[in-house]
Write a protein that holds these residues in place. Structure first.
Motif, PDB file in Angstrom:
ATOM      1  N   ILE A  27       0.945  -1.227   0.017  1.00 49.44           N
ATOM      2  CA  ILE A  27       0.116  -0.013   0.088  1.00 49.44           C
ATOM      3  C   ILE A  27       0.847   1.306   0.007  1.00 49.44           C
ATOM      4  CG2 ILE A  27      -1.666   1.388   1.162  1.00 49.44           C
ATOM      5  CD1 ILE A  27      -2.535  -1.340   2.236  1.00 49.44           C
ATOM      6  N   PHE A  28       1.871   1.246   0.662  1.00 48.48           N
ATOM      7  CA  PHE A  28       2.691   2.367   1.061  1.00 48.48           C
ATOM      8  C   PHE A  28       4.144   2.295   0.215  1.00 48.48           C
ATOM      9  CE2 PHE A  28       0.364   2.394   4.683  1.00 48.48           C
ATOM     10  CZ  PHE A  28      -0.461   3.625   4.775  1.00 48.48           C
ATOM     11  N   ALA A  29       4.052   1.439  -1.062  1.00 46.33           N
ATOM     12  CA  ALA A  29       5.278   1.306  -1.611  1.00 46.33           C
ATOM     13  C   ALA A  29       5.855   2.431  -2.181  1.00 46.33           C
ATOM     14  CB  ALA A  29       5.128   0.165  -2.972  1.00 46.33           C
ATOM     15  N   SER A  30       5.272   3.407  -2.770  1.00 40.88           N
ATOM     16  CA  SER A  30       5.768   4.812  -3.226  1.00 40.88           C
ATOM     17  C   SER A  30       6.574   5.618  -2.179  1.00 40.88           C
ATOM     18  CB  SER A  30       4.598   5.552  -4.045  1.00 40.88           C
ATOM     19  OG  SER A  30       3.528   5.892  -3.035  1.00 40.88           O
ATOM     20  N   SER A  31       5.990   5.389  -0.798  1.00 38.54           N
ATOM     21  CA  SER A  31       6.496   5.955   0.414  1.00 38.54           C
ATOM     22  C   SER A  31       7.700   5.180   0.873  1.00 38.54           C
ATOM     23  CB  SER A  31       5.631   6.462   1.323  1.00 38.54           C
ATOM     24  OG  SER A  31       4.677   7.322   0.959  1.00 38.54           O
ATOM     25  N   PHE A  32       7.620   3.985   0.950  1.00 42.59           N
ATOM     26  CA  PHE A  32       8.648   3.075   1.748  1.00 42.59           C
ATOM     27  C   PHE A  32       9.839   2.658   0.662  1.00 42.59           C
ATOM     28  CE2 PHE A  32       5.935   0.565   4.907  1.00 42.59           C
ATOM     29  CZ  PHE A  32       5.480   1.540   5.228  1.00 42.59           C
ATOM     30  N   PHE A  33       9.650   2.881  -0.534  1.00 42.18           N
ATOM     31  CA  PHE A  33      10.858   2.501  -1.610  1.00 42.18           C
ATOM     32  C   PHE A  33      10.996   3.547  -2.553  1.00 42.18           C
ATOM     33  CE2 PHE A  33       8.428  -1.429  -0.179  1.00 42.18           C
ATOM     34  CZ  PHE A  33       9.470  -2.022   0.531  1.00 42.18           C
ATOM     35  N   SER A  34      12.204   3.943  -2.283  1.00 42.09           N
ATOM     36  CA  SER A  34      12.724   5.146  -3.472  1.00 42.09           C
ATOM     37  C   SER A  34      14.154   4.789  -3.586  1.00 42.09           C
ATOM     38  CB  SER A  34      12.325   6.294  -2.919  1.00 42.09           C
ATOM     39  OG  SER A  34      13.131   7.028  -1.802  1.00 42.09           O
ATOM     40  N   PRO A  35      14.847   5.834  -4.414  1.00 41.35           N
ATOM     41  CA  PRO A  35      16.100   5.716  -4.626  1.00 41.35           C
ATOM     42  C   PRO A  35      16.997   5.851  -3.311  1.00 41.35           C
ATOM     43  CG  PRO A  35      15.211   6.824  -6.388  1.00 41.35           C
ATOM     44  CD  PRO A  35      14.248   6.489  -5.437  1.00 41.35           C
ATOM     45  N   THR A  36      16.315   6.725  -2.467  1.00 40.87           N
ATOM     46  CA  THR A  36      17.023   7.111  -1.203  1.00 40.87           C
ATOM     47  C   THR A  36      16.461   6.317   0.139  1.00 40.87           C
ATOM     48  OG1 THR A  36      15.492   8.713  -0.617  1.00 40.87           O
ATOM     49  CG2 THR A  36      17.571   9.393  -2.025  1.00 40.87           C
ATOM     50  N   ILE A 140      22.831   1.268   6.381  1.00 40.93           N
ATOM     51  CA  ILE A 140      22.545   2.108   7.614  1.00 40.93           C
ATOM     52  C   ILE A 140      21.373   3.158   7.205  1.00 40.93           C
ATOM     53  CG2 ILE A 140      23.352   3.224   9.587  1.00 40.93           C
ATOM     54  CD1 ILE A 140      25.589   1.364   9.500  1.00 40.93           C
ATOM     55  N   GLY A 141      21.964   4.121   6.401  1.00 41.82           N
ATOM     56  CA  GLY A 141      21.278   5.216   6.074  1.00 41.82           C
ATOM     57  C   GLY A 141      20.030   4.908   5.228  1.00 41.82           C
ATOM     58  N   ARG A 142      20.124   4.168   4.424  1.00 37.14           N
ATOM     59  CA  ARG A 142      18.984   3.983   3.428  1.00 37.14           C
ATOM     60  C   ARG A 142      17.895   2.928   3.813  1.00 37.14           C
ATOM     61  NH1 ARG A 142      18.130   0.414  -1.374  1.00 37.14           N
ATOM     62  NH2 ARG A 142      16.589   1.426  -2.806  1.00 37.14           N
ATOM     63  N   THR A 143      18.337   1.792   4.674  1.00 38.87           N
ATOM     64  CA  THR A 143      17.471   0.723   5.154  1.00 38.87           C
ATOM     65  C   THR A 143      17.254   0.920   6.466  1.00 38.87           C
ATOM     66  OG1 THR A 143      17.942  -0.411   3.053  1.00 38.87           O
ATOM     67  CG2 THR A 143      16.765  -1.549   4.692  1.00 38.87           C
ATOM     68  N   LEU A 144      18.038   0.791   7.369  1.00 39.49           N
ATOM     69  CA  LEU A 144      18.064   0.452   8.853  1.00 39.49           C
ATOM     70  C   LEU A 144      17.462   1.757   9.670  1.00 39.49           C
ATOM     71  CD1 LEU A 144      18.573  -1.450  11.031  1.00 39.49           C
ATOM     72  CD2 LEU A 144      20.765  -0.419  11.224  1.00 39.49           C
ATOM     73  N   GLY A 145      17.795   3.018   9.058  1.00 35.53           N
ATOM     74  CA  GLY A 145      17.163   4.148  10.110  1.00 35.53           C
ATOM     75  C   GLY A 145      15.845   4.164   9.747  1.00 35.53           C
TER      76      GLY A 145
END
Length: 170
Positions: A27-36, A140-145
């Motif tokens: 549902i939130f794919a556009s918000s959850f996944f981006s180049p950053t 760490i910056g792109r996924t974990l945070g």
């Protein structure tokens, strides 16, 4: 001899939270996944942590392994990663909890540690099998945070209803 209702409700909740993990991500794919940014929902882990802290669930390691197998079959496509990681997280959580009395803050910290360990181990396994070549700093910056931030918000929203659920059907 009283048969616990948790015997029936826990498996239903487990698969509901597996479904929610995928649904929230979809549902939130556009918000959850981006180049950053890449946010990973860990609601199944929240369910398991609260079951450990407040529920009396029989065969929790087995349920965690089955949930991990379903997660692997449906989401990752690589059998074994979550099948091993979720029972490990149950084991880790049980051992950490022996030193503390469950409360909102204690369970929150345990959950955030679990999310960090699970996400880092999943990253490490993906590096080992060649599914990713992202550096640890980028991870760490792109996924974990972002993953920790989302799961913190999920915890705050779901803690009281789930705690109440486990206390009622204990």
């Amino acid at each position: 001899m009283r048969i616990s209702k948790m015997r029936y409700f826990f498996p239903i909740g487990t698969f509901l939270f597996l479904f929610l993990d995928g649904s929230v991500s979809q549902i939130f794919a556009s918000s959850f996944f981006s180049p950053t940014r890449a946010v990973e929902s860990r609601l199944i882990l929240l369910w398991l942590v609260l079951a450990i802290c407040y529920g009396e669930v029989e065969h929790l390691l087995l349920w965690a392994a089955l949930a991990g197998l379903m997660f692997d079959l449906y989401f990752t496509g690589v059998l074994g990663i979550f099948t091993l990681l979720l029972p490990f997280m149950v084991y880790l959580t049980r051992n950490i909890l022996t030193f503390f009395k469950p409360s909102f803050i204690v369970v929150l910290l345990i959950y955030l540690i679990d999310v960090t360990v699970l996400t880092a181990l999943f990253y490490w396994v993906n590096v080992l099998i060649g599914f990713t070549s992202v550096s640890i700093v980028t991870f760490i910056g792109r996924t974990l945070g972002p993953t920790l931030a989302f799961n913190l918000a999920s915890y705050v929203l779901l803690y009281w209803p789930l705690k109440r659920f486990f206390e009622i059907f204990r």
